[in-house]
Design an enzyme around this catalytic site. Structure first.
Site, mmCIF file in Angstrom:
data_model
loop_
_atom_site.group_PDB
_atom_site.id
_atom_site.type_symbol
_atom_site.label_atom_id
_atom_site.label_comp_id
_atom_site.label_asym_id
_atom_site.label_seq_id
_atom_site.Cartn_x
_atom_site.Cartn_y
_atom_site.Cartn_z
ATOM 1 N N GLY A 1 -115.289 70.287 -44.246
ATOM 2 C CA GLY A 1 -113.896 70.208 -43.812
ATOM 3 C C GLY A 1 -113.768 70.257 -42.297
ATOM 4 O O GLY A 1 -113.058 69.448 -41.687
ATOM 5 N N HIS B 1 -121.464 76.299 -55.775
ATOM 6 C CA HIS B 1 -120.194 75.584 -55.672
ATOM 7 C C HIS B 1 -119.029 76.541 -55.867
ATOM 8 O O HIS B 1 -118.262 76.420 -56.821
ATOM 9 C CB HIS B 1 -120.131 74.463 -56.716
ATOM 10 C CG HIS B 1 -121.228 73.452 -56.562
ATOM 11 N ND1 HIS B 1 -121.635 72.609 -57.568
ATOM 12 C CD2 HIS B 1 -122.021 73.156 -55.504
ATOM 13 C CE1 HIS B 1 -122.623 71.847 -57.135
ATOM 14 N NE2 HIS B 1 -122.883 72.153 -55.885
ATOM 15 N N GLY C 1 -122.646 73.786 -44.694
ATOM 16 C CA GLY C 1 -123.532 73.682 -45.853
ATOM 17 C C GLY C 1 -124.355 72.404 -45.866
ATOM 18 O O GLY C 1 -125.300 72.286 -46.648
ATOM 19 N N ALA D 1 -127.933 69.617 -51.104
ATOM 20 C CA ALA D 1 -128.895 68.723 -51.745
ATOM 21 C C ALA D 1 -128.424 67.266 -51.730
ATOM 22 O O ALA D 1 -128.864 66.472 -52.569
ATOM 23 C CB ALA D 1 -129.160 69.197 -53.166
HETATM 24 C C1 LIG Z 1 -128.621 75.090 -51.769
HETATM 25 C C2 LIG Z 1 -127.316 74.367 -51.867
HETATM 26 C C3 LIG Z 1 -127.277 73.056 -52.335
HETATM 27 C C4 LIG Z 1 -126.071 72.382 -52.424
HETATM 28 N N1 LIG Z 1 -126.070 71.079 -52.829
HETATM 29 C C5 LIG Z 1 -124.911 70.397 -52.872
HETATM 30 C C6 LIG Z 1 -124.900 69.019 -53.219
HETATM 31 O O1 LIG Z 1 -125.940 68.408 -53.485
HETATM 32 N N2 LIG Z 1 -123.712 68.381 -53.233
HETATM 33 C C7 LIG Z 1 -122.534 69.022 -52.953
HETATM 34 O O2 LIG Z 1 -121.484 68.382 -53.008
HETATM 35 N N3 LIG Z 1 -122.517 70.315 -52.594
HETATM 36 C C8 LIG Z 1 -123.675 71.013 -52.549
HETATM 37 N N4 LIG Z 1 -123.662 72.324 -52.163
HETATM 38 C C9 LIG Z 1 -122.373 72.956 -51.848
HETATM 39 C C10 LIG Z 1 -121.908 72.576 -50.453
HETATM 40 O O3 LIG Z 1 -122.855 72.987 -49.491
HETATM 41 C C11 LIG Z 1 -120.545 73.218 -50.186
HETATM 42 O O4 LIG Z 1 -119.676 72.910 -51.233
HETATM 43 C C12 LIG Z 1 -119.953 72.728 -48.877
HETATM 44 O O5 LIG Z 1 -120.824 72.936 -47.802
HETATM 45 C C13 LIG Z 1 -118.626 73.441 -48.624
HETATM 46 O O6 LIG Z 1 -118.026 72.850 -47.492
HETATM 47 P P1 LIG Z 1 -116.936 73.644 -46.661
HETATM 48 O O7 LIG Z 1 -116.321 72.698 -45.707
HETATM 49 O O8 LIG Z 1 -116.050 74.379 -47.598
HETATM 50 O O9 LIG Z 1 -117.710 74.777 -45.862
HETATM 51 P P2 LIG Z 1 -119.217 74.910 -45.374
HETATM 52 O O10 LIG Z 1 -119.913 73.618 -45.375
HETATM 53 O O11 LIG Z 1 -119.823 76.034 -46.150
HETATM 54 O O12 LIG Z 1 -119.034 75.366 -43.847
HETATM 55 C C14 LIG Z 1 -118.361 76.543 -43.492
HETATM 56 C C15 LIG Z 1 -118.923 76.992 -42.170
HETATM 57 O O13 LIG Z 1 -118.052 77.985 -41.645
HETATM 58 C C16 LIG Z 1 -118.831 78.946 -40.957
HETATM 59 N N5 LIG Z 1 -118.036 80.180 -40.894
HETATM 60 C C17 LIG Z 1 -117.671 80.997 -41.911
HETATM 61 N N6 LIG Z 1 -116.915 82.008 -41.454
HETATM 62 C C18 LIG Z 1 -116.803 81.834 -40.113
HETATM 63 C C19 LIG Z 1 -116.140 82.563 -39.087
HETATM 64 N N7 LIG Z 1 -115.420 83.662 -39.343
HETATM 65 N N8 LIG Z 1 -116.263 82.119 -37.813
HETATM 66 C C20 LIG Z 1 -116.991 80.998 -37.528
HETATM 67 N N9 LIG Z 1 -117.634 80.275 -38.476
HETATM 68 C C21 LIG Z 1 -117.531 80.684 -39.750
HETATM 69 C C22 LIG Z 1 -120.071 79.067 -41.798
HETATM 70 O O14 LIG Z 1 -121.144 79.569 -41.015
HETATM 71 C C23 LIG Z 1 -120.301 77.631 -42.262
HETATM 72 O O15 LIG Z 1 -121.194 76.953 -41.416
HETATM 73 C C24 LIG Z 1 -124.859 73.030 -52.056
HETATM 74 C C25 LIG Z 1 -124.895 74.341 -51.574
HETATM 75 C C26 LIG Z 1 -126.108 75.006 -51.470
HETATM 76 C C27 LIG Z 1 -126.113 76.417 -50.946
#
Ligand SMILES: Cc1cc2nc3c(=O)[nH]c(=O)nc-3n(C[C@H](O)[C@H](O)[C@H](O)COP(=O)(O)OP(=O)(O)OC[C@H]3O[C@@H](n4cnc5c(N)ncnc54)[C@H](O)[C@@H]3O)c2cc1C
Ligand code: SF4
Length: 559
Positions: free
Chosen positions: A15, A474, A85, A90
């Protein structure tokens, strides 16, 4: 009034990266605060035995990018890094079935069926989604297992965000930017090493730092790595944020958890993109401390998982290297609700083997634990060497087919910020509510039969057996899109109820169980959110959430 940034984005995952690029393109001054580190192919760990470079647990000095948090109902896996993430995920990027827009809290809030296909198309193009071309032995074996179970026709190679180059390109071929008309970095074709979840050291994985974030930084967005946001408070004179916000940060440098040097930044608008867990944690703290008291009381409700289960089959002393291929190479549907993906770690990355064990059936809880102990005892007598091999983490990645199983069935939790009985010194996120299913019986049955037919041993996670809790990568929801503050935290344009120029763009906003890996949907929804913002020269800084009280629901369940 002067401001350090027009928008501050908290978190640089799927996001946050979309928001950074789209806002920078519209002419805004953008600051991205990311508490994780910035990684390069040279700094990524070679295997996940390198715990200090793989695991994220900053309070004890582990500053990698993979986090594992244990709650009462579920173990949540997530990523912390510049690129969120995407560094550890993956690569699987799937479009959810259209019915999800009719379900959950977001049903009827926007004309999703009309607007989302375009945003999914943009997200797929930006993340370079293509059909997997590095099918490995584990993928071929999944196909055989699916055929034997009578569901071979549902087998598919995954859609992944990986660079494979032109037909006929050898693995490891470097191309100048193939995605963004030369504006992006050069890329190297995938060699099928299976290392995606330990970080791609070969320039083939389409992580956010080589697309959205890379382009945002080129346009002037500033990424503050190792910087955790700890406070967001409206500036004097307007408690709804109409005068902007003051954002306080803490440095996360070596040896510091979140007690490092303090920074204070001002901005006119805020995008919360800290992931489902991160955004909930931050908003709970700020609601409680009085910094953002108007945040809806629905915060922490509607936390969803994909009802996942991580099981698999291990082939002790396997002659075939099952770690080859991309991290999730293929999938099958074993029934209309249940979907299994063939998942792997690279050769040598065996540490997940420490938390796997023999799969046991039985009713969850003590009954299952006893069945498990009896199975282990039986094996110790009849096949002691195979048992030792199964429990020995060394060789885990090479010898294992990991099944990531997911269901579209709904299972909801609540999160709250509370003192846990075992650590009463500070408040932390805890899960409440009815337990969610620990395992998927149909998937377990598939693994047991497949193991029997192919000479392997079915395995599952220790947390499932010992603590009766499933594992999820997830975790979604918790600050969901809804019609009104009584039902969720933000509206159909992702605007936080009660505040101006504040948005939620991450997994926290998801209002229904997608049934598929969520990152593509988060990306597409962030595109949707940002598409509503005008260019910087037309902005009046007065954007506030609207309730949609009269919109009829398109169907499906309510909150
Ligand atoms: C091992 C693994 C494999 C996965 N494989 C898949 C896949 O194949 N396909 C798929 O669709 N999804 C997969 N996922 C899930 C996917 O990674 C997440 O759904 C996705 O990254 C979520 O996106 P997001 O934008 O919500 O936040 P994220 O990508 O989690 O990013 C949030 C960021 O905010 C930062 N943050 C948090 N709090 C603070 C704060 N207070 N101040 C500053 N920074 C902060 C964190 O450090 C992080 O970097 C996997 C997850 C894991 C752990
Ligand atoms: S399989 Fe290896 S080269 Fe291909 S994307 Fe994954 S880590 Fe990179």
């Amino acid at each position: 009034m002067s401001f350090d940034y027009d928008y501050i984005i908290v978190g640089s995952g799927f996001g946050g990266s979309v928001a950074a690029l789209r806002l920078a393109e519209k002419g805004y001054r953008v600051g991205v605060m990311e508490m994780g580190r910035r990684w390069t192919p040279d700094t990524l760990p070679k295997t996940n035995w390198s715990l200090s470079r793989w695991l994220w647990r900053p309070e004890i000095g582990l500053r990698g990018f993979f986090s594992l948090r244990i709650f009462r109902h579920v173990v949540v896996l997530s990523g912390n890094a510049v690129g969120g993430g995407s560094i550890t995920y993956a690569n699987t990027l799937l479009v959810p079935p259209a019915k999800v827009w009719n379900e959950g809290t977001w049903a009827g809030v926007a004309d999703w069926h009309k607007v989302m296909p375009g945003h999914f198309a943009t997200a797929r193009r930006m993340l370079g989604v293509t059909t997997n071309r590095r099918l490995g032995p584990a993928d071929q074996r999944l196909k055989q297992m699916a055929d034997a179970a009578g569901v071979g026709d549902t087998y598919y190679p995954t859609e992944v965000g990986v660079f494979f180059g032109d037909d006929g390109d050898a693995p490891g071929t470097t191309h100048s930017d193939p995605y963004f008309d030369g504006a992006g970095p050069e890329r190297t074709t995938c060699n099928g090493c299976g290392g995606c979840m330990v970080g791609c050291r070969h320039g083939a994985k389409n992580t956010l730092d080589v697309n959205y974030l890379y382009l945002a930084e080129k346009l002037g967005a500033t990424v503050h790595a190792d910087t955790k946001v700890v406070d967001i408070v409206p500036r004097e004179g307007a408690s709804d944020g109409a005068n902007g916000y003051r954002v306080t940060t803490r440095a996360m440098g070596a040896g510091k958890a979140d007690g490092g040097s303090r920074g204070v930044f001002t901005c006119r608008g805020v995008v919360l993109s800290a992931s489902s867990l991160g955004t909930q944690d931050l908003l709970f703290r700020l609601k409680l401390s009085g910094s953002l008291p108007r945040v809806s009381d629905a915060l922490g409700d509607h936390v969803i998982t994909n009802a996942e289960s991580l099981i698999g089959v291990r082939y002790p002393r396997s002659e075939v290297d099952l770690s080859e291929g991309v991290a999730i190479g293929s999938g099958v549907y074993i029934d209309q609700y249940t979907h299994i993906e063939a998942t792997r770690y690279p050769k040598g990355s065996d540490s997940m083997g420490l938390i796997t064990t023999l799969l046991a059936s039985g009713r969850p809880g003590w009954h299952r634990r006893l069945v498990w102990l009896a199975s282990l005892a039986g094996m110790a007598v009849t096949r002691p060497r195979a048992l030792l091999r199964l429990l020995n983490p060394v060789g885990f990645a090479r010898e294992s087919m990991i099944f990531l199983c997911m269901q579209t069935l709904d299972g909801r939790l609540k999160m709250r910020l509370k003192r846990a009985w075992y650590w009463p010194f500070m408040k932390r996120l805890v899960t409440t509510g009815a337990p969610i299913p620990t395992f998927i019986p149909q998937a377990n049955d598939f693994a047991v039969k497949a193991a029997r037919a192919t000479g392997g041993l079915p395995m599952t996670s220790l947390t499932e057996i010992l603590f009766n809790i499933p594992m999820t990568a997830h975790c979604m929801g918790g600050a969901v899109i809804a019609r009104a503050p009584g039902e969720g935290v933000c509206d159909g344009r992702h605007r936080v109820f009660g505040y101006r120029n504040m948005y939620i763009c991450d997994g926290a906003m998801l209002g229904a169980n997608l049934g598929v890996n969520p990152s593509l949907t988060i990306t597409a929804l962030a595109e949707h959110a940002m598409s509503h913002l005008p260019s910087a020269d037309r902005q009046d800084w007065n954007d506030a959430a609207a309730d949609v009280p009269s919109a009829p629901r398109a169907g499906g369940q309510t909150a």
